[in-house]
Design a protein around this motif. Structure first.
Motif, PDB file in Angstrom:
ATOM      1  N   GLN A 190       0.820  -1.212   0.000  1.00 27.48           N
ATOM      2  CA  GLN A 190       0.000   0.000   0.000  1.00 27.48           C
ATOM      3  C   GLN A 190       0.853   1.262   0.000  1.00 27.48           C
ATOM      4  O   GLN A 190       0.532   2.240  -0.670  1.00 27.48           O
ATOM      5  CB  GLN A 190      -0.915  -0.019   1.226  1.00 27.48           C
ATOM      6  N   SER A 191       1.946   1.251   0.772  1.00 28.12           N
ATOM      7  CA  SER A 191       2.801   2.435   0.824  1.00 28.12           C
ATOM      8  C   SER A 191       4.237   2.045   1.135  1.00 28.12           C
ATOM      9  O   SER A 191       4.507   0.966   1.672  1.00 28.12           O
ATOM     10  CB  SER A 191       2.295   3.426   1.882  1.00 28.12           C
ATOM     11  N   ARG A 210       4.104  -0.870   4.006  1.00 24.70           N
ATOM     12  CA  ARG A 210       2.801  -1.155   4.594  1.00 24.70           C
ATOM     13  C   ARG A 210       1.980  -1.891   3.537  1.00 24.70           C
ATOM     14  O   ARG A 210       1.844  -1.411   2.417  1.00 24.70           O
ATOM     15  CB  ARG A 210       2.083   0.125   5.020  1.00 24.70           C
ATOM     16  N   GLN A 212      -1.501  -3.958   2.013  1.00 25.03           N
ATOM     17  CA  GLN A 212      -2.948  -3.792   2.013  1.00 25.03           C
ATOM     18  C   GLN A 212      -3.611  -4.630   3.101  1.00 25.03           C
ATOM     19  O   GLN A 212      -4.696  -4.293   3.576  1.00 25.03           O
ATOM     20  CB  GLN A 212      -3.519  -4.154   0.638  1.00 25.03           C
ATOM     21  N   SER A 317      11.141   7.684  -2.304  1.00 27.61           N
ATOM     22  CA  SER A 317      10.860   8.095  -0.928  1.00 27.61           C
ATOM     23  C   SER A 317      12.136   8.535  -0.216  1.00 27.61           C
ATOM     24  O   SER A 317      12.154   9.544   0.497  1.00 27.61           O
ATOM     25  CB  SER A 317      10.203   6.951  -0.160  1.00 27.61           C
ATOM     26  N   PHE A 325       2.618   6.250  -2.026  1.00 25.44           N
ATOM     27  CA  PHE A 325       1.428   5.422  -1.881  1.00 25.44           C
ATOM     28  C   PHE A 325       1.030   4.815  -3.227  1.00 25.44           C
ATOM     29  O   PHE A 325       1.276   5.394  -4.285  1.00 25.44           O
ATOM     30  CB  PHE A 325       0.257   6.251  -1.340  1.00 25.44           C
ATOM     31  N   LYS A 327      -2.377   3.015  -5.299  1.00 25.01           N
ATOM     32  CA  LYS A 327      -3.819   2.836  -5.265  1.00 25.01           C
ATOM     33  C   LYS A 327      -4.152   1.361  -5.097  1.00 25.01           C
ATOM     34  O   LYS A 327      -3.673   0.519  -5.854  1.00 25.01           O
ATOM     35  CB  LYS A 327      -4.452   3.359  -6.561  1.00 25.01           C
ATOM     36  N   GLU A 328      -4.998   1.061  -4.145  1.00 21.48           N
ATOM     37  CA  GLU A 328      -5.357  -0.336  -3.873  1.00 21.48           C
ATOM     38  C   GLU A 328      -6.053  -0.977  -5.051  1.00 21.48           C
ATOM     39  O   GLU A 328      -5.823  -2.139  -5.392  1.00 21.48           O
ATOM     40  CB  GLU A 328      -6.256  -0.406  -2.648  1.00 21.48           C
ATOM     41  N   LYS A 335       0.889   5.412  -8.735  1.00 27.57           N
ATOM     42  CA  LYS A 335       1.368   5.989  -7.479  1.00 27.57           C
ATOM     43  C   LYS A 335       0.587   7.263  -7.179  1.00 27.57           C
ATOM     44  O   LYS A 335       0.217   7.999  -8.068  1.00 27.57           O
ATOM     45  CB  LYS A 335       2.865   6.305  -7.559  1.00 27.57           C
ATOM     46  N   GLU A 336       0.401   7.492  -5.883  1.00 27.74           N
ATOM     47  CA  GLU A 336      -0.230   8.718  -5.425  1.00 27.74           C
ATOM     48  C   GLU A 336       0.813   9.606  -4.755  1.00 27.74           C
ATOM     49  O   GLU A 336       1.805   9.118  -4.223  1.00 27.74           O
ATOM     50  CB  GLU A 336      -1.345   8.417  -4.432  1.00 27.74           C
TER      51      GLU A 336
END
Length: 337
Positions: A190-191, A210, A212, A317, A325, A327-328, A335-336
């Protein structure tokens, strides 16, 4: 099945020596521009050495080729092999950039040849045993994982490793092993949040993923570590902990929560798999069998590409100091900020 090996360094030697003893496989040739290196490996494995890729392909006409060159040289030879109709086993990571990886995958699909990326950790018996136990519910729902992969700096022997544009540094070249393995156990990411410190003597990274599922994993990678090459992994679930450290005698340790321990039962469980295997043999045999039987491999090209996406997100990062992040709904494709 006739196979050839391009690149006669450590990984090329590993591939060639395993092919040489694999039933149903003929090691038809090895190739390296360093003539003495190729000649020695050919003598050891009972095959023929070449110094030019095109010469070997024309003479040998292999069904499969292992590409064991530095990462930045993968693309041109994968494309040449694909255009010649040869199935490809390529060492990880796929390429130094996602754009090159995309092109390699596309060309292989267009030429209807199989492309396998050698993420060998999936074939290490201790790691395989851990994932089996976790998937069987041995420690319940995993909440936290820690991995460690540290050793000397490879740039001391091969300077190209010190060029991040060519190797991707410790995250893309080394930690990608643990990224791929954790994704196979814990699912989609997720991230990503990471830090990376480099100097002439070291390349250190700490990456937090992290998932999902809600699980969080901390991955430590270190080139320049003064001690022996070490790998370690630990998973903590709501019913127990399972861990492995290559420096320990026991292959893995499984500790159950006290409420589930029966009277007199041991707190350390030794897995049924032996402490030592040659995972490269099983990896290569698996890929060969997938070609023969037209089956999907344990680790797919999509898996390898997604591991690259996560690695590049970690590098982004580390550069920005901010988490990245995904998107699920789209897995890792978008990427967000």
């Amino acid at each position: 099945m006739k196979v050839a090996v391009l690149g006669c360094g450590i990984m090329g030697q590993t591939h060639a020596r395993n092919y040489a003893v694999m039933p149903g496989v003929e090691l038809a040739g090895v190739c390296d521009e360093q003539e003495e290196l190729g000649a020695q490996l050919a003598a050891d494995c009972g095959t023929t050495a070449y110094t030019q890729f095109e010469e070997m392909i024309a003479a040998v006409k292999p069904d499969v080729i292992s590409i064991c060159l530095p990462t930045y040289l993968h693309k041109p030879y994968v494309i040449l092999a694909a255009q010649a109709g040869i199935h490809i086993i390529c060492e990880k990571p796929i390429a130094p950039t996602l754009e090159e990886a995309n092109e390699m995958i596309r060309v292989c699909e267009q030429n209807r040849v199989r492309l396998f990326i050698a993420h060998v950790v999936r074939f290490f018996p201790n790691y395989t045993d851990m994932s089996r136990r976790i998937h069987q519910g041995g420690i319940g729902k995993v909440g936290v994982a820690h991995t460690k992969r540290v050793g000397g700096h490879p740039a001391k022997a091969k300077p190209w490793y010190g060029n991040k544009a060519k190797s991707g540094g410790v995250i893309l070249d080394l930690l990608i092993h643990d990224i791929d393995y954790l994704r196979s156990v814990l699912g989609e990411v997720q991230s990503v949040f990471a830090m990376n410190r480099t100097s002439m003597q070291m390349d250190y990274a700490l990456v937090t993923l992290r998932f999902q599922s809600g699980a969080i994993a901390n991955l430590e990678g270190y080139w320049g570590y003064p001690g022996p090459f070490t790998t370690a992994v630990e998973f903590a679930g709501n019913k127990g902990i399972i861990r492995f450290n290559s420096n320990e005698v026991s292959s893995i340790r499984l500790q159950k929560a006290p409420s589930e321990l029966k009277e007199g039962s041991p707190r350390v469980a030794v897995p049924s798999s032996p402490a030592f295997h040659d995972p490269y043999y099983y990896e290569l045999k698996h890929f060969i069998d997938c070609i023969i039987k037209d089956e999907a491999p344990i680790v797919t090209t999509d898996d390898a590409y997604r591991a690259m996406e996560i690695a590049f997100a970690a590098m982004e990062s580390a550069e920005s100091g901010k988490p990245v992040f995904f998107k699920e709904s789209d897995g890792l494709s978008v990427k967000e900020g």
